[in-house]
Design a protein around this motif. Structure first.
Motif: not given
Lengths: 213, 213
Positions: A7, A120, A165-166, A187, A190, B166, B186, B190
């Motif tokens: 990632l 990310i 995203d976060y 992540e 996923k 997930y 997590c 977001k």
């Protein structure tokens, strides 16, 4: 079983929020297995700086060559020197299944997003604007007018938060680190990143297993 | 500052994968602050079972009344008894900002997804199909033929994995628990769940702050 691609994690946020401190704390953790994305620069190395670790120290000609070959994820010029993110280093590590960690200011992050939207994107936010002002004041390096300018810029930068995203609030560095680690762990879980591996296992069990039964 | 709405977390997966064990381990953690979604049932309570904790024990008439009023997130009938998930209990807790945790078989999860697609759907997968077969065999309750049937059903259920968010591989219960907790942490980070709070802080700082400066 093929390696899951790593990632690309981008940590950004307004000036004064503590990006550098949080990034250092992420890497200080002995279990940290992310690769730090080393920037290239044309400025001279300072005593103690290691080539390939702190920066890739390259000539202006080499840097402009990288620009021409579109080999930088993003770059900028500050005070007569170039700074940029070499794409090849990131790509090699991602392909080898390693997570690559990039700490960058908000403008740079925007460029990275255009190029690698699959990254990310984590926005580091101050606990509050009041607190951000206090941190900038406590540094003691800026006048009140400069601090107010920075606050205005932070306001603009936070507008860009929506493209991330976060959001991790930097209330306390170990908290921020633990949240960043949770994001990266999550992540990887996923479904689209795991489904192929499980399909392969089913295939192995029902096809090869049937042969051996 | 308004309360952030809680998350609905759905843990599901094929029979024999260890959903119940993992869910218990999630709740055994003393720091766990999720609300367990208590099911309603028309079956009689067994010694030691507590109404409102293990199940809501209700009459057939009451249950059918809930069905009629569309007050169940999902329900099914097994061996002459109804089992279902009351919507009101979940909704109250989500509104109060509490995360609600639902452990349910794959068919039930599918119904929940139709109704509440905003839920966080976690698929618990076996480390491998070979290992799932071993676990089913080690239970010692099923014949080889039944086990093969279960394996076929697991294969079908795993096809549904693609609709989840997930996948957590249940290789070792504490690992699975830690991954589930990372996912929930997590999800709270977001950007769309945090942006309003930060916008409000900016508003407070620049509008109210300007008045006091």
């Amino acid at each position: 079983m093929s390696t899951q691609r790593g990632l690309l994690i981008i940590l950004s946020g307004p000036s004064g929020v503590g990006k550098g401190t949080v990034r250092e704390a992420v890497f200080d953790n002995e279990n940290c297995n992310y690769i730090y994305s080393v920037s290239a620069t044309t400025r001279s190395s300072r005593p103690g700086e290691v080539n390939g670790e702190d920066y890739f120290f390259i000539s202006r000609e080499e840097f402009e060559n990288l620009i021409e070959k579109d080999a930088l994820l993003e770059y900028a010029e500050y005070v007569g020197n170039y700074y940029g993110t070499p794409l090849a280093y990131i790509e090699e590590n991602l392909q080898a299944g390693r997570d690559v960690f990039l700490e960058i200011e908000v403008q740079g992050a925007r460029k990275v997003r255009e190029r690698m939207p699959e990254g990310i994107f984590i926005f580091l936010a101050p606990p509050s604007f009041k607190e951000l002002e206090t941190r900038l004041t406590d540094r003691g390096t800026d006048s009140q007018a400069v601090i107010m300018e920075r606050m205005e810029r932070a306001r603009e930068e936070i507008e860009m938060m929506k493209d991330y995203d976060y959001v991790v609030v930097n209330d306390y560095v170990p908290n921020a680190v633990s949240k960043i680690n949770a994001i990266i762990e999550c992540e990887h879980l996923k479904v689209e990143r795991i489904v192929d591996r499980i399909q392969q296992d089913i295939q192995d069990y029902f096809v090869e297993g049937a042969e051996s039964r």
